[in-house]
Design an enzyme around this catalytic site. Structure first.
Site, mmCIF file in Angstrom:
data_model
loop_
_atom_site.group_PDB
_atom_site.id
_atom_site.type_symbol
_atom_site.label_atom_id
_atom_site.label_comp_id
_atom_site.label_asym_id
_atom_site.label_seq_id
_atom_site.Cartn_x
_atom_site.Cartn_y
_atom_site.Cartn_z
ATOM 1 C CG HIS A 19 5.107 -5.545 -10.657
ATOM 2 N ND1 HIS A 19 5.454 -5.216 -9.551
ATOM 3 C CD2 HIS A 19 6.290 -5.362 -11.583
ATOM 4 C CE1 HIS A 19 6.611 -5.261 -9.630
ATOM 5 N NE2 HIS A 19 7.295 -5.464 -10.734
ATOM 6 C CG HIS A 21 9.489 -1.037 -10.686
ATOM 7 N ND1 HIS A 21 10.328 -1.204 -11.854
ATOM 8 C CD2 HIS A 21 9.252 -2.227 -10.196
ATOM 9 C CE1 HIS A 21 10.289 -2.310 -11.996
ATOM 10 N NE2 HIS A 21 9.576 -3.209 -11.078
ATOM 11 C CE1 TYR A 46 -12.153 6.368 2.514
ATOM 12 C CE2 TYR A 46 -10.372 7.193 3.665
ATOM 13 C CZ TYR A 46 -11.999 7.308 3.406
ATOM 14 O OH TYR A 46 -12.884 8.205 3.962
HETATM 15 ZN ZN LIG Z 1 9.249 -5.188 -11.495
#
Ligand SMILES: [Zn+2]
Length: 138
Positions: A19, A21, A46
């Site tokens: 995960h 940002h 890709y």
């Molecule tokens: Zn986050």
């Protein structure tokens, strides 16, 4: 943690969840016209091979358990999602494949932002079907 667990529990073969940002994927997650059903469209082979179809999930505050519920509701159909106004969540069979897929998602998001407003030539449904048949990523 529930964000990661939701993928492990619903997507067979998941060995890692990343995960981020990251800037460009997060930028796409903030655009009002991003397609929630295909927020990282097939611009290059890709992204089809390493990431597959990506859903944009509605915004909820960080730590909200509904994030996990929304991922569970996908039933393992997506290897990656984009959290609205937040960032991407990407899976792989191991940490290396998850990181490579996250990099591919971010680079494709960057291309999509750079090409915003310009006429784009996307891969055709036939191109995507060929890639899925050969490389097997859904
Ligand atoms: Zn986050």
């Amino acid at each position: 943690m529930f964000l990661h667990r939701a993928f492990y529990e619903t997507r067979e073969g998941t060995g890692a969840v990343v995960h981020l940002h990251s800037t460009f994927a997060t930028a796409l997650s903030c655009l009002a016209d991003t397609d929630p059903d295909d927020c990282i469209p097939p611009l290059t082979p890709y992204v089809v091979m390493r990431v597959g179809a990506v859903k944009l999930l509605p915004y909820v505050k960080p730590g909200d358990t509904r994030m996990g519920e929304m991922i569970c509701d996908l039933g393992g159909r997506c290897a990656a999602v984009l959290l609205a106004n937040h960032g991407p969540v990407v899976t792989g069979t191991d940490i290396a494949s998850a990181v490579y897929a996250a990099e591919e998602l971010e680079e494709t998001a960057k291309l999509l932002v750079l090409l915003r407003g310009a006429p784009r030539r996307m891969l055709s449904p036939e191109n995507v079907a060929e890639l899925k048949a050969v490389f097997g990523r859904a």
